[in-house]
Design a protein around this motif. Structure first.
Motif, PDB file in Angstrom:
ATOM      1  N   LEU A 198      18.531  70.299  78.937  1.00 16.37           N
ATOM      2  CA  LEU A 198      18.928  69.338  77.738  1.00 16.37           C
ATOM      3  C   LEU A 198      18.129  69.390  76.787  1.00 16.37           C
ATOM      4  CD1 LEU A 198      19.611  66.106  79.897  1.00 16.37           C
ATOM      5  CD2 LEU A 198      21.455  67.715  79.481  1.00 16.37           C
ATOM      6  N   ARG A 199      18.665  69.150  75.560  1.00 14.17           N
ATOM      7  CA  ARG A 199      18.041  68.910  74.180  1.00 14.17           C
ATOM      8  C   ARG A 199      18.131  67.551  73.536  1.00 14.17           C
ATOM      9  NH1 ARG A 199      18.899  74.042  70.616  1.00 14.17           N
ATOM     10  NH2 ARG A 199      20.998  73.576  70.935  1.00 14.17           N
ATOM     11  N   PRO A 200      17.304  67.234  72.649  1.00 12.21           N
ATOM     12  CA  PRO A 200      17.493  65.931  71.948  1.00 12.21           C
ATOM     13  C   PRO A 200      18.699  66.111  71.079  1.00 12.21           C
ATOM     14  CG  PRO A 200      15.265  66.496  72.175  1.00 12.21           C
ATOM     15  CD  PRO A 200      15.705  67.850  72.611  1.00 12.21           C
ATOM     16  N   PRO A 201      19.572  65.278  70.592  1.00  9.56           N
ATOM     17  CA  PRO A 201      19.567  63.829  71.611  1.00  9.56           C
ATOM     18  C   PRO A 201      20.419  64.290  72.878  1.00  9.56           C
ATOM     19  CG  PRO A 201      21.103  63.981  69.725  1.00  9.56           C
ATOM     20  CD  PRO A 201      20.510  65.246  69.509  1.00  9.56           C
ATOM     21  N   ALA A 202      19.923  63.890  73.862  1.00  9.01           N
ATOM     22  CA  ALA A 202      20.491  64.131  75.095  1.00  9.01           C
ATOM     23  C   ALA A 202      21.011  62.804  75.763  1.00  9.01           C
ATOM     24  CB  ALA A 202      19.539  64.760  75.983  1.00  9.01           C
ATOM     25  N   ASP A 203      22.017  63.083  76.454  1.00  7.86           N
ATOM     26  CA  ASP A 203      22.479  61.883  77.224  1.00  7.86           C
ATOM     27  C   ASP A 203      22.232  62.008  78.893  1.00  7.86           C
ATOM     28  OD1 ASP A 203      23.977  59.850  78.440  1.00  7.86           O
ATOM     29  OD2 ASP A 203      26.036  60.516  77.786  1.00  7.86           O
ATOM     30  N   LEU A 204      20.981  61.412  79.115  1.00  6.65           N
ATOM     31  CA  LEU A 204      20.642  61.513  80.529  1.00  6.65           C
ATOM     32  C   LEU A 204      21.447  60.698  81.476  1.00  6.65           C
ATOM     33  CD1 LEU A 204      18.111  62.656  78.868  1.00  6.65           C
ATOM     34  CD2 LEU A 204      16.644  61.427  80.489  1.00  6.65           C
TER      35      LEU A 204
END
Length: 892
Positions: A198-204
């Protein structure tokens, strides 16, 4: 008679030790011939390098490069594709072998060869992979007994624990080992959420939901819906590699912990999350024994134990003894006890020996220390080790290593060839040898599976990306990565419905590449990207993410991708995008928006005579219409498909997907016989097409049709058989279908008078129902059970929740559900007034996830949800004063 082997144009005669190619005898060395025989005799197996060394050079100690030389000799004589290299694992004969009996040769030459009747060699154990329950993950942990004991204690005591340390220190292995120990303490499981892709902006939240098998509707922020589903569950989430998305990880952890009661989070990161509730455990280097320590005692120290273990991975005969222990200690001390650096150094022992590794490292450290004194000592150690390892690679190996840096979260061989091979379609053997060398040097990790997968260790991947940037190749390689992924997806998709590949095979081939797909879409959608390429990737992502049940995450990709559409976007590209958005927005977008998307896409597909896509539009439109109760409209779209099936026989593989909405239309109108006829026709078609998701929909709805027909025992048997086969479908994450199967079983038990059995089934199945789709989806069944238990007020409130849920989702109430709802309503009205019923319906419409689940069990609810529910019940009890509510048996 003697046996010979024929491999294409080659003929191998074991007793004569000769090989003929197209009728002409060819010269092979003794070892090359022995190697060929071993591969032939174990032609259905993968043989590791060590197994081949032991069989071709029995009793001798030889270097691995001898094996590579003999493999190359065989390829030169018999063809490059004769022997398949599985990098990091070994070799396998890839050509078909025919065994033929022929008359004995005049001068047989008996030799001792490997026993052809020997039992198959055991397969190596599977390596662990992420995105799975921790209970199924295994990773070695050496030299961390003290840290493990401490982490187990604090992770149990605190709801948020972060393991902090520099890259390569071993945080992940420590966290995973801890999670193994803790797995028995969490009733709903311990799960690994890998964040490295994942990379920002990421939806965890969407990432976590996918791992947990939770299907998010996408109508609300993902963290809200996830927290609601997990609110009272006992779960531990291991968030690995948070430093890539540190802000998002902190926001996610804080929101999840505040919105749930039984969720614990165990994170790994190079820096703390900096939350008030966080407990930080810092991990240091592995223990290095003092100089002069004896070999047996030194091996009990973590650094030396790891060094020996990693060397043994490629040379099982290696050991630490008096001749090398002092040098091994020096190596580990100069590497600061850093696990990753020790692994990289150990990977070179086979080539340089222990003393040679120490000499090379010492030279590299002297250069780096003088040039980078301002850097942290451990950072200099890791950097020096990576520089040294990279410098020892050949030019082709360096090129492969750099190019593999754009891969995210691992990669399969096919995608790696598209991206990292200098010239796709070139010398496969040379490229595979380069990848194998990277595995041997511990720069690439192989994950053992039926389809081998590989990944760069994260520190090594960062180094590879840095090298690409230095060469000004990073943007070009990211574009090549995106194009290679698109090419692979398209080439396989074009084969669907043929004998060469099924829907399931396509899905499982690319399911592990979701991290790469996400990264490719992010890059091509960005300021330096390629919008047309991004739109093409999104169109290919839709069917894959649909089959994987990952609607919510893909819907977010599409919503972000809307901005890429413009006046110059080709009509076909726009149509593919619109259809993909309708597919992944199936349960989230409003009815009118879905229909508009499908109408627009369908018009383009019809104009361009793309009949396969046109049929897909008709089938999806028919399903959406049927669910909404628009049965006539659904039938119009189904009827439009029939002449296309006749005109284009190749569309036969899509008939199962056409028959399924046909059955839904009949079920909605109460025609059990017609629905069953469609389903019975469709099931073998779905099986033949290898379409497990459609088959699951058909099997669960088959039970509904049988129930509707009054064949209750057959309906129950159908559902139990479906649930018994869930292991075969586990990789497709069909939690929703399984949850509906449990719901239907509960309904059958109630109708048959087995209320106690239904109650026990609910107790076991409700956690799955809540994780899969949420309890509100099953509120109608829960109301039916509550009525059967005599809890009529609860039944009315649950039915109110069901009515509100259907209205919100834009769903009609099918015939069988109407029958169940009528039974509940009639039962309530036997003892209560219409006014009370309407009031309880309104109260039920306001219940949240936790309140619905608690009401289903007839339990009291804690906290704010409990206060709200008690207020509702208090208001409801005011109606109990009426004469018709005097029966003590109507409410539990």
């Amino acid at each position: 008679m003697q046996e010979i082997y024929r491999i294409g144009l080659a003929e191998v005669r074991p007793t004569e030790r000769t090989v003929f190619l197209d009728g002409e005898e060819v010269a092979l060395g003794t070892r090359a011939f022995d190697l060929l025989l071993v591969l032939i005799q174990h032609r259905d197996q993968l043989l590791t390098k060590q197994e081949l060394l032991d069989r071709v050079w029995p009793g001798l100690v030889v270097e691995e490069n001898n094996l590579s030389v003999q493999v190359s000799a065989l390829r030169k004589v018999l063809g490059a594709k004769l022997i398949a290299t599985i990098p990091g694992r070994g070799y396998r004969l890839s050509a078909q072998v025919d065994r033929v009996a022929v008359p004995d040769a005049a001068r047989p030459a008996p030799v001792v060869t490997p026993d052809a009747t020997a039992p198959p060699m055991p397969k190596p154990p599977s390596a662990w992979r992420g995105s799975a329950a921790i209970a199924h993950v295994r990773a070695p942990l050496l030299g961390r007994d003290r840290e493990l004991a401490e982490l187990i204690q604090v992770a149990t005591e605190y709801r948020l624990t972060t393991v902090v340390g520099p890259g390569g220190i071993g945080k992940t292995r420590l966290a995973v080992a801890t999670a193994h120990t803790l797995s028995a303490s969490f009733a709903d499981g311990v799960w690994l959420i890998e964040l490295v892709g994942l990379r920002p902006p990421a939806d965890l939240a969407s990432q976590a939901a996918q791992v947990l098998g939770i299907q998010l509707a996408g109508t609300r922020p993902a963290i809200e819906e996830l927290s609601e589903r997990l609110r009272d569950q006992s779960v531990c989430l291991v968030l690995d590699n948070c430093e890539h998305v540190i802000d998002e990880a902190a926001i996610f952890a804080e929101a999840l912990l505040s919105g749930t009661r039984g969720v614990h989070v165990l994170a790994t990161s190079q820096e703390p999350l900096r939350l008030d509730v966080e407990h930080v455990l810092r991990v240091g280097a592995l223990q290095v024994p003092a100089s002069g320590t004896r070999a047996d005692e030194a091996c009990r120290a973590g650094a030396i134990a790891m060094f020996r273990d990693r060397v043994r991975a490629s040379n099982s005969r290696f050991d630490i003894d008096d001749s090398n222990v002092a040098t091994a200690i020096k190596i580990c001390r100069e590497l600061d006890g850093l696990p990753l650096a020790i692994e990289l150094a150990a990977g070179r022992v086979g080539l340089l020996g222990v003393a040679g590794v120490h000499r090379q490292l010492a030279r590299r450290f002297r250069l780096l220390t003088s040039a980078q004194r301002h850097r942290d000592a451990r950072h200099r150690t890791l950097r020096a080790t990576l520089d040294w390892s990279y410098a020892l690679l050949s030019e082709s190996e360096q090129s492969a290593f750099r190019r593999l840096g754009v891969m995210v979260g691992g990669f399969g061989l096919e995608l790696a060839e598209q991206v990292a091979e200098p010239a796709p379609g070139g010398d496969d053997a040379a490229w595979l040898d380069a990848l194998g060398a990277l595995v041997d040097r511990s720069l690439v990790v192989v994950e053992d599976d039926a389809r081998p997968r590989f990944r760069l260790l994260e520190s090594a991947r960062a180094y590879a990306l840095e090298k690409l940037s230095e060469d000004d190749q990073l943007a070009a390689m990211r574009t090549r990565h995106a194009k290679g992924l698109l090419r692979a997806l398209r080439s396989h998709l074009s084969l669907q419905g043929t004998e060469r590949i099924t829907q399931d095979e396509w899905t499982m081939t690319f399911a592990p590449e979701v991290d790469n797909l996400r990264a490719a879409i992010e890059w091509t959608s960005g300021p330096e990207g390629d919008p047309p390429l991004a739109l093409d990737l999104l169109a290919m992502a839709a069917p894959l993410m649909y089959q994987l049940g990952r609607f919510s995450e893909c819907l977010q990709w599409f919503q972000a991708g809307r901005s890429l559409l413009g006046s110059t976007t080709p009509e076909a590209t726009r149509a593919n995008f619109e259809f993909g958005l309708a597919v992944v927005g199936l349960y989230a977008l409003p009815y009118d928006e879905r229909m508009a998307l499908l109408n627009s896409a369908g018009a383009v597909f019809k104009q361009h005579n793309q009949v396969d896509k046109l049929v897909a539009v008709h089938c999806l439109t028919a399903f959406i219409s049927a669910v909404a109760g628009q049965y006539a409209k659904a039938q119009q779209h189904l009827d439009a498909c029939e002449p296309l099936f006749v005109q284009f026989p190749a569309l036969g593989a899509m008939r199962a997907r056409w028959l399924f909405p046909s059955a839904v239309v009949y079920l909605g109108q109460g025609d059990a016989a017609a629905a069953l006829a469609c389903i019975e026709r469709a099931i073998p078609l779905a099986q033949a097409a290898g379409d497990s998701r459609t088959e699951a929909y058909l099997l669960t709805n088959r039970s509904v049709a049988l129930h509707l027909a009054g064949r209750l025992e057959d309906a129950k048997s159908c559902l139990l058989a479906f649930l018994d086969s869930r292991d075969a479908r586990a990789k497709f994450r069909m939690a929703a279908s399984e949850a509906f199967a449990h719901s239907y079983l509960i309904r059958l038990d109630v109708e048959r008078g087995a209320v106690d059995r239904a109650t026990e089934r609910l107790r076991e199945a409700l956690p799955l129902m809540r994780r899969a789709t949420g309890a509100r989806q099953f509120a109608g069944t829960l109301a039916y059970l509550a009525a059967g238990q005599g809890r009529l007020r609860d039944a009315a409130m649950l039915q109110g929740a069901d009515i509100a849920g259907r209205q919100h989702r834009g769903e009609a109430t099918p015939w069988l559900e109407q029958k169940v709802a009528s039974a509940v309503r009639d039962r309530v009205l036997e003892f209560h007034t219409q006014t009370e019923l309407a009031s309880w319906y309104a109260d039920g419409a306001r219940l949240d996830e936790v309140a619905i689940a608690s009401l289903a069990h007839g339990e009291q609810v804690a906290g704010d949800a409990g206060n709200a529910l008690r207020m509702l019940l208090a208001r409801a009890r005011q109606g109990d004063a009426s004469p018709r509510s005097s029966s003590a048996n109507t409410q539990g």
